[in-house]
Design an enzyme around this catalytic site. Structure first.
Site, PDB file in Angstrom:
ATOM      1  N   ASP A   1      37.703  37.071  21.817  1.00 24.35           N
ATOM      2  CA  ASP A   1      36.985  35.840  22.145  1.00 24.35           C
ATOM      3  C   ASP A   1      35.747  35.799  21.268  1.00 24.35           C
ATOM      4  OD1 ASP A   1      35.292  33.895  23.313  1.00 24.35           O
ATOM      5  OD2 ASP A   1      36.114  34.241  25.313  1.00 24.35           O
TER       6      ASP A   1
ATOM      7  N   SER B   1      35.091  28.953  30.599  1.00 20.58           N
ATOM      8  CA  SER B   1      33.794  29.223  29.989  1.00 20.58           C
ATOM      9  C   SER B   1      32.658  28.815  30.932  1.00 20.58           C
ATOM     10  CB  SER B   1      33.713  28.509  28.647  1.00 20.58           C
ATOM     11  OG  SER B   1      32.611  28.971  27.893  1.00 20.58           O
TER      12      SER B   1
ATOM     13  N   HIS C   1      38.960  31.936  22.645  1.00 22.92           N
ATOM     14  CA  HIS C   1      38.157  31.486  23.786  1.00 22.92           C
ATOM     15  C   HIS C   1      38.783  30.335  24.568  1.00 22.92           C
ATOM     16  CE1 HIS C   1      34.680  30.945  26.267  1.00 22.92           C
ATOM     17  NE2 HIS C   1      34.541  29.683  25.875  1.00 22.92           N
TER      18      HIS C   1
END
Length: 253
Positions: A194, A93, A224
């Site tokens: 996600d 991320s 995610h």
């Protein structure tokens, strides 16, 4: 400020091939530790730092900014480069955007990138209001623990720190602007479902980097936080194969 149990940084000294793993926004090393331990078992030198403001409280995180997080990641990278002949950088991320920023600054000193659901773009129109909202709303609904696998939880904050988030969004502009400077080999692993970062974020990265050696892998059984999800074993195995391939190619060249 006390660190949450499980959020401590992780380090392992192994071969002269180093790997820096960077966690995501509002997360901490807990989401990366299984990956780091797998890389350590493969013989690599591994560092998983805890970024400032993470693994404590969202209130403390609101007192930190992108520059603080990057400074720690950059310091860890430089220390690995002093110890190792090859250094790879992986990120989840926001950790992916930090990894890209390191690659943009350090060029060929970065041997390769492993990006898992990297974040450089959100599609939510409400984010346009954050420059104003941060003054009246210091926190928002949490974004952590987006995991498909039953019984698995990410050790993330119960609220998202809005001041810190705004800093991240501003920094993305520079990261995206400089994506053509990324020439290193890239392994990008993206979840097909996600709920935090849109597919457009990975698409933007892949369309703008200058790397010739690029592999994209779709993860169909994870959300995610894929490093703790059903596809985690594949992430671990693919990253080891990627690092071993590139390390051996450099040694033979």
């Amino acid at each position: 400020m006390p660190v949450l149990p499980g959020a401590e940084p992780y380090a392992h000294d192994g071969s002269d091939v180093g790997v820096l793993l960077i966690h995501g926004f509002s997360g901490n090393p807990q989401s990366m530790r299984p990956w780091g331990e797998h890389l350590a078992e493969a013989g690599f030198t591994v560092r998983v730092p805890r970024l400032p403001g993470h693994g404590t409280t969202w209130q403390e995180m609101n007192r930190t900014r992108w520059q603080d997080w990057y400074a720690v990641a950059d310091r860890e990278f430089r220390e690995l480069r002093e110890r190792c002949s090859h250094v790879f950088v992986g990120g989840l991320s926001m950790g992916g955007s930090l990894a890209l920023a390191i690659a943009e600054e350090h060029g060929p000193r970065v041997s390769g990138l492993v990006l898992v659901n990297p974040a450089v773009k959100f599609n939510d129109w409400r984010l346009r209001l954050i420059p104003v909202l941060k003054y009246v709303m210091p926190s928002a609904a949490p974004i952590g623990s987006d995991i498909k696998k039953p019984g698995v939880t990410e050790l993330a904050y119960e609220r998202a720190a809005v001041h810190a988030a705004h800093s991240q969004f501003v920094a993305w502009r520079t990261v995206v602007r400089d994506l053509p400077e990324v020439t290193q080999p890239v392994l990008l692993l993206r979840s097909t479902e996600d709920h935090v970062v849109p597919a457009a974020s990975s698409e933007l990265i892949l369309s703008q980097i200058s790397s010739q050696d690029v592999t994209e892998i779709l993860l169909h059984e994870s959300y995610h936080v894929a490093t703790l999800d059903n596809d985690a074993p594949r992430i671990f195995e693919e990253s080891v194969a990627f690092i071993e391939r590139l390390s051996s190619e450099r040694l033979s060249s």
